[in-house]
Write an enzyme that holds these catalytic residues in place. Structure first.
Site, PDB file in Angstrom:
ATOM      1  CE  LYS A 127     -78.675  66.591 -74.777  1.00  0.00           C
ATOM      2  NZ  LYS A 127     -77.754  65.511 -74.557  1.00  0.00           N
TER       3      LYS A 127
ATOM      4  CD  GLU B 227     -62.130  69.950 -80.924  1.00  0.00           C
ATOM      5  OE1 GLU B 227     -62.142  70.710 -79.742  1.00  0.00           O
ATOM      6  OE2 GLU B 227     -63.160  69.930 -81.419  1.00  0.00           O
TER       7      GLU B 227
ATOM      8  CB  CYS C 143     -63.671  73.593 -76.389  1.00  0.00           C
ATOM      9  SG  CYS C 143     -63.889  74.750 -75.073  1.00  0.00           S
TER      10      CYS C 143
ATOM     11  CD  GLU D 179     -67.099  76.845 -75.023  1.00  0.00           C
ATOM     12  OE1 GLU D 179     -66.435  76.305 -76.183  1.00  0.00           O
ATOM     13  OE2 GLU D 179     -67.207  76.731 -73.935  1.00  0.00           O
TER      14      GLU D 179
END
Length: 485
Positions: free
Chosen positions: A175, A384, A283, A248
């Site tokens: 996806k 973040e 990330c 992750e």
């Protein structure tokens, strides 16, 4: 550039219109132009794809491992043959610069080759039980697994993340991010017919599609590349069926520079570690820089010059060093972080807004932005951003600095800069993260386990451990009978 011919759902070895007839627009972040309308999979589509994948998985698992490896190497060869067009397609769709994306296709192919070479390493073990029996274990695939992907490396994630589960004998449903789905569709076109029907599927759609995959009882395992919030949501959907997850997730990663480090090298590392080429949408970006007071001013004096190496521009231009933000929503969020940093008293060193070039006015651009004099309580130091904004903190006491580095919920990467080897090892052991660089940033090593601690993820990828994660161990006990002696 070859854009996909198909914008429907790919499963059961063919293309299918979405059952509910839903399509969603995909736009170019560089100028806002419409690229295509892409199918949106809903629960009925997910069910059809999963059932087809279940049939395909039973065929694929029985293909001898070395034959699976050969077929996967054919897939890798197709990727390399089409690497340039795939990079151009991603640049159009996700806004990252084509010259950086060119490497993504080759990394994806290398991952497929790597896991193809490990197919005979899915080994069990024997346990001695005496002369009347034999006891051993074997590893078998789960069956149908799903991988939900992020937008920042669309093709690399699509092709690279299917390598381990396919090598292990699973059928895989991908996806892709709804913000950058086109290269996944093109990948399905390119490898159509290479693998048994149902072995590889692409379901485009939003969060609802990922949730339906996570909840489906015949999806035996699911993984995600995304934010911590998305990881928690996926775990909730997967929990009723107790399926394993591989996550992750995000990071608020630290770069730690000691007083003995070279200020020029540290300044270069600060900019390199932020992954400004990707607009900081990575990330692993080292977005919190802890610089010792002895070199703090010397490092800051070099930052603006280093940042000038990255200038926003047309992602499709080979000369462009920095691309566009993925969406208007994300652009607005990043600007909010910049505004809050200014309001809380951080000192702007460079950037802080859109580029002056009016040719870029229609795109979602922000210049490389660096703030100094950031304190641990500021929003910029704690959340973040996933954008091109770096916060620099001054430190003097090592124990306090380590405490601040570790106090957040994230624990993905850390970059340590010092000439003292003992100090480097001590700090590497002290930081609560899954991946450490010493006098380096950003580099991934094929075969080295990548993944996070705490809210930055579950499991490890890019290594043998990823392959084994997509297998289940079964123990077999065989009685030999006392009469055979």
């Amino acid at each position: 550039m070859a854009i996909p011919d198909q914008y429907d759902l790919y499963y059961d070895g063919g293309w299918h219109a979405p059952a509910a007839g839903g399509y969603s627009p995909s736009h170019n972040p560089a100028n806002g132009s419409l690229i295509a309308h892409v199918a949106q999979a809903e629960s009925e589509d997910v069910d059809r794809a999963v059932l087809a994948a279940a049939v395909g998985s039973r065929v694929w698992r029985d293909v001898p491992p070395l034959e699976r490896a050969r077929l996967l190497r054919e897939v890798a060869a197709v990727i390399r043959q089409n690497a340039k067009e795939l990079a151009q397609l991603d640049a159009l769709d996700c806004g990252n610069p084509v010259r950086e994306l060119a490497a993504d296709s080759h990394v994806a192919a290398a991952l497929i080759d790597y896991f193809s070479g490990l197919v005979t390493e899915m080994k069990g073990a024997s346990v001695p039980v005496g002369p009347d029996a034999v006891n051993f274990s074997v590893r078998q695939p789960f069956g149908v697994v799903a991988r939900v992907l992020a937008f920042n490396h669309p093709f690399l994630f699509c092709a690279g993340k299917v390598a381990a589960p396919l090598a292990a004998g699973n059928a895989v449903i991908v996806k892709p991010s709804e913000q950058a789905p086109l290269s996944a569709l093109r990948f399905a076109e390119l490898i159509d017919g290479l693998l048994p029907s149902g072995t590889f599927s692409v379901l485009t759609g939003g969060a609802e599609t990922g949730a339906a995959l996570a909840a489906h009882p015949k999806v035996a395992m699911i993984s995600l590349v995304g934010s911590a919030a998305a990881g928690r949501a996926l775990m909730r959907e997967a929990s009723p069926t107790l399926k394993p997850v591989l996550l992750e997730l995000g990071g608020k990663n630290a770069l730690i520079a000691y007083g003995d480090a070279d200020p020029a090298e540290v300044a270069k590392a600060l900019i390199q570690g932020m992954n400004f080429a990707w607009c900081g949408q990575s990330c692993g970006s080292t977005s919190r820089a802890f610089i010792h007071e002895d070199i703090y001013d010397a490092v800051l004096a070099r930052i603006e010059e280093e940042a000038r190496r990255f200038q926003p521009g047309d992602p499709s231009n080979e000369a462009t060093s920095m691309g566009a933000i993925i969406s208007a929503k994300q652009h607005e969020r990043i600007v909010g972080f910049i505004d809050s940093a200014k309001a809380e008293g951080a000192r702007l060193i460079c950037g802080g807004g859109p580029p002056a070039d009016q040719a870029l006015a229609r795109g979602l651009y922000i210049e490389p932005t660096v703030f100094a004099d950031v304190t641990p309580d500021m929003r910029l130091a704690r959340e973040e951003v996933f954008g091109p904004v770096l916060g620099i903190l001054r430190w003097s006491d090592e124990a306090t600095m380590i405490e601040v580095v570790n106090e957040l919920e994230y624990g993905l990467t850390c970059s340590i800069w010092t000439r003292d080897l003992e100090r480097a090892h001590r700090t590497a052991m002290a930081v609560d993260v899954g991946y450490v660089w010493i006098n380096e940033t950003s580099r991934h090593i094929l075969g080295a386990p990548f993944g996070g601690m705490k809210q930055s993820g579950i499991g490890r990828e890019e290594c043998l451990g990823e392959l084994l994660a997509f297998t289940q161990e079964k123990n077999i006990y065989i009685s030999l009978g006392s009469g055979n002696r």
